[in-house]
Design a protein around this motif. Structure first.
Motif: not given
Length: 816
Positions: A671-673, A704-709, A790-791, A796-801
């Motif tokens: 997934r690439i968001v 690029m994914a719209g996250h607040d870093a 990036m992929t 990994a971020i998707g699984r963790a969230l």
């Protein structure tokens, strides 16, 4: 007067020996005389037959010489005889005897006239006569047909006006030897006599120069000989009986029987006397045997002690008397002064650090079970250290005294060898540790900047570029990926050589792994216009025990290699299984590529070996890694190839069937968001990273994914940040200043409240065995190896969230 011991037994045989000797001498002389007489009779008879044969042979030869003499006389009277006239004369003379096969005249002026039914005879006769003396008769042998012929010649002389004679040439007769010898009766003696006929009489017993009849071996068997007169010389005729001269006269066996009977009549009484004497001296012989055995045992023991360089000592426990041999003095460096040794002498040489222990062991032996064994050091007078091993046991003698008998030997060389081996082992372990540390450091130091290079190129490709810029950026990205592949190969090979690769033993699905590899490499096959497919034998189990990661690595290497060296056609990945011997998985990768020359196959699985001198790219390490991994699994790998027609790589590894695992994780689609999904808030993510380039790459990915870093440069800052405000996730670098990622994770997990359950994903350049276990033990939820794509990051971020959201919801639900 009594004889000394041992003399009667020997003297009793003197009369017997003399009597037997006299009887044997008489019997032998009688037999020899009988044999000589029989042989003389046999030789005389043979000689009579031989003389008859000689007379018959000379008569047969004389008939041929008469014909030759007539021819010579006719030619002397008519030297100018024509050819036709010569033929008439020769034909008439030839009929006189059947043995003559040809007649000829050889003139002084070189002419030669021949009457014969065999062609080509004139040159041979001319060659023979060229070596003769004018005016002399002679004989010679020439080949004629399948058997040699006998040539006899006689001079042709004409009368001169002065009343003398003049030599004109030779008259020649060619005689069939077989018919000549048959006429003489030589063949009739076959089976009775062995004959040999030679041209010249042997000199000094040596064989003749040319064998005319029979076998030359006859001349070496002491034959009867006679001389046969021939023109220009003589022949020697030799004969022996067909059975040889080994004739036994009829009187031999009576002589032998009488001799044996005489010996028996003399020997029996004397042997009886010998038995009586033997009984008398039996006791003496037994005592002597025991004495000799003791001497031999003593000599063997002395030789064994000398060879082993062992010192022997004897300690009288009752009297404290100590006896040493010369080897003990040598071991302990004692002077050769002849002084008896004492317990104090032994004690004075012991090393101070071993003194108390050695004395305690000695005392325990005397007061205990009587067994003594000890290793100790000596200090010699020159200061040298010597290592000694001592063993002993108690023994009570016939006098009732208790002795401790033991041995000492020098083990200094063994001890020093063990010390040297131990030092080398420590050096090898230190070198291995240094190499492991170097590999870990190099992995981190190279992967960290590679993360920045690949990340920045990835970001650049996602920006607005013109065609030329995009092409150049794409080339740079592929080059970076190739460099990363080379790095992975080198690190894998180094791990294999350092024995730092460990294999997992888990239930794996070999057919699914093969399908994944085919799907992964299908894009490369499509780009090259090749057909890539998989074949599966029906007996391959669904689950076997093995290491999925290493099997996938081997398959990827072999399939990638096959695609690289195939310009047209197909590549097949085939799996098979053999249930014998616990189970063996067999894999074959077959291509229709360029093939492998015979000269390069031997080095194909060595490091940096490349076909076509590396024109098709690659590191030359893939096959070497495959070979080492297959052998590490307990298997073997090979290749069959025909140049220009393709190659087939095969390997077999032990793979016993396994039960299906209880739960198999479903594969997740990549997934690439680029932006948050509708209705879903962007996540607040803390990035703990000290490398400035990697900071930019990660922040750009998350943006690029719209996250607040949010960014922190070390682990201490990460701990403080999660305490100060709420975050949905932490991206934690492992190696950072002030506080590394492992310790920072432990401190976050030790916090109270929701912050302790915060998802933490490790970003690490460490890819060594054991890293995963170390990360999970510290409380890290997931980890990504640099360079991070990036992929993989968004997956990994998707699984963790998702996991964090489900956990938070469950905790907030009533009754949970």
């Amino acid at each position: 007067m009594r004889r000394p011991a041992g003399q009667p037994a020997a003297a009793s045989f003197v009369p017997l020996a003399l009597a037997v000797a006299v009887i044997l001498v008489v019997g032998v002389v009688t037999e020899m005389k009988s044999r000589d007489l029989a042989r003389h009779i046999q030789r005389t008879g043979t000689n009579i037959v031989l003389e008859d044969l000689r007379a018959d042979l000379e008569e047969a030869v004389g008939d041929q010489i008469d014909v030759l003499a007539r021819l010579a006389g006719t030619l002397s009277a008519t030297p100018a005889m024509s050819e036709a006239r010569f033929m008439e004369v020769a034909r008439a003379l030839q009929g006189k005897t059947a043995a003559i096969g040809a007649l000829a005249a050889s003139w002084q002026d070189g002419r030669i006239q021949v009457w014969t039914q065999a062609g080509g005879l004139a040159p041979r006769l001319k060659e023979v006569l060229e070596h003769t003396s004018p005016g002399e008769s002679g004989t010679a042998s020439i080949p004629l047909g399948e058997a040699p012929a006998l040539v006899i010649w006689s001079p042709i002389k004409t009368a001169t006006r002065e009343g003398g004679e003049e030599f004109c040439g030779h008259a020649v007769a060619v005689i069939d030897r077989a018919q000549l010898f048959e006429a003489a009766g030589l063949d009739a003696q076959s089976g009775k006599l062995d004959l040999a006929l030679v041209e010249a009489e042997p000199h000094g017993g040596a064989p003749g120069r040319a064998l005319l009849f029979g076998e030359s071996q006859v001349l070496g068997r002491d034959p009867v000989t006679t001389s046969v007169a021939m023109p220009g010389g003589a022949w020697t005729l030799a004969a022996v009986p067909s059975g040889g001269w080994s004739v036994t006269p009829g009187a031999v066996w009576p002589i032998r029987l009488l001799t044996l009977l005489s010996i028996g009549l003399v020997a029996v009484p004397m042997l009886r006397t010998r038995a009586l004497i033997a009984e008398r001296h039996a006791h003496m012989a037994q005592l002597k045997s025991r004495k000799n055995e003791l001497q031999r045992l003593s000599q063997r023991l002395g030789l064994a002690l000398d060879a082993s360089r062992v010192g022997v000592w004897d300690y009288n426990i009752d009297t404290s008397e100590l006896i040493w041999d010369a080897r003990m003095d040598e071991l302990y460096g004692m002077p050769a002064d002849g002084r008896p040794r004492t317990y104090a002498d032994w004690r004075s040489r012991l090393h101070p650090e071993d003194l108390a222990r050695a004395e305690a062991e000695f005392a325990t032996c005397i007061g205990g079970d009587g067994k003594y064994r000890s290793d100790f050091r000596l200090i010699l007078p020159d200061g040298a250290i010597r290592h000694i091993r001592a063993t002993a046991s108690t023994h009570r003698g016939s006098d009732g005294e208790l002795n401790l008998i033991g041995v000492n030997w020098d083990v200094t060389a063994d001890v020093e060898h063990r010390v040297e081996i131990e030092a080398r082992r420590r050096e090898a372990e230190a070198a291995t540790q240094a190499k492991s540390q170097f590999l870990a450091t190099m992995s981190h130091e190279i992967r960290t900047p590679m993360n920045g290079v690949i990340g920045m190129l990835d970001l650049l490709l996602r920006s607005d570029l013109d065609t030329q810029q995009r092409e150049r950026t794409s080339v740079a990205r592929k080059s970076a990926e190739h460099l990363l592949s080379l790095l992975n190969d080198v690190l894998d090979l180094s791990k294999l050589e350092a024995d730092r690769v460990t294999l997992e033993a888990a239930a794996i699905n070999p057919s699914q792994i093969a399908r994944d590899v085919v799907i992964l490499m299908s894009a490369v096959a499509e780009e090259r216009g090749l057909r890539l497919f998989m074949s599966l034998d029906g007996d391959v189990p669904e689950w076997v025990c093995g290491d999925s990661t290493r099997l996938r690595q081997i398959l990827t290497n072999l399939v990638g290699n096959a695609l690289k060296f195939t310009d047209a056609g197909s590549v097949e990945l085939r799996l098979g299984f053999d249930a014998r011997d616990g189970g063996t998985l067999s894999v074959a990768v077959r291509d229709t590529g360029i093939g492998i020359p015979e000269s390069t196959r031997a080095e194909l699985f060595t490091r940096f070996a490349q076909l076509e001198s590396g024109k098709r790219g690659g590191t030359g390490l893939g096959l070497a890694i495959c070979k080492q991994l297959v052998e590490l699994m307990g298997g073997e790998i090979s290749v069959d190839s025909v140049e220009g027609l393709g190659s087939t790589f095969r390997f077999r590894i032990p793979a016993p069937p396994a039960a299906s695992p209880e739960a198999v994780a479903e594969p997740q689609e990549p997934r690439i968001v680029p932006r948050p999904a509708a209705g879903r808030r962007s996540a607040r993510i803390l990035v703990a990273e000290d490398n400035a380039t990697n900071q930019k790459v990660l922040l750009a990915y998350l943006e690029m994914a719209g996250h607040d870093a949010h960014l922190t440069p070390n682990g201490a800052g990460a701990v403080a940040a999660v305490q100060a405000r709420h975050y949905d996730l932490v991206l934690m670098d492992i190696q950072m200043p002030v506080l590394d990622g492992i310790e920072a994770t432990r401190r976050i997990r030790a916090l109270e409240g929701p912050a302790s359950r915060l998802p933490i994903i490790a970003l690490t350049a460490n890819a060594e065995p054991g890293d995963r276990e170390r990360f999970l033990a510290a409380g890290i939820d997931d980890y990504l190896t640099k360079p991070v794509s990036m992929t993989a990051l968004f997956e990994a971020i998707g699984r963790a969230l998702e996991g964090y959201s489900a956990s938070t919801t469950a905790q907030a639900s009533p009754g949970s």
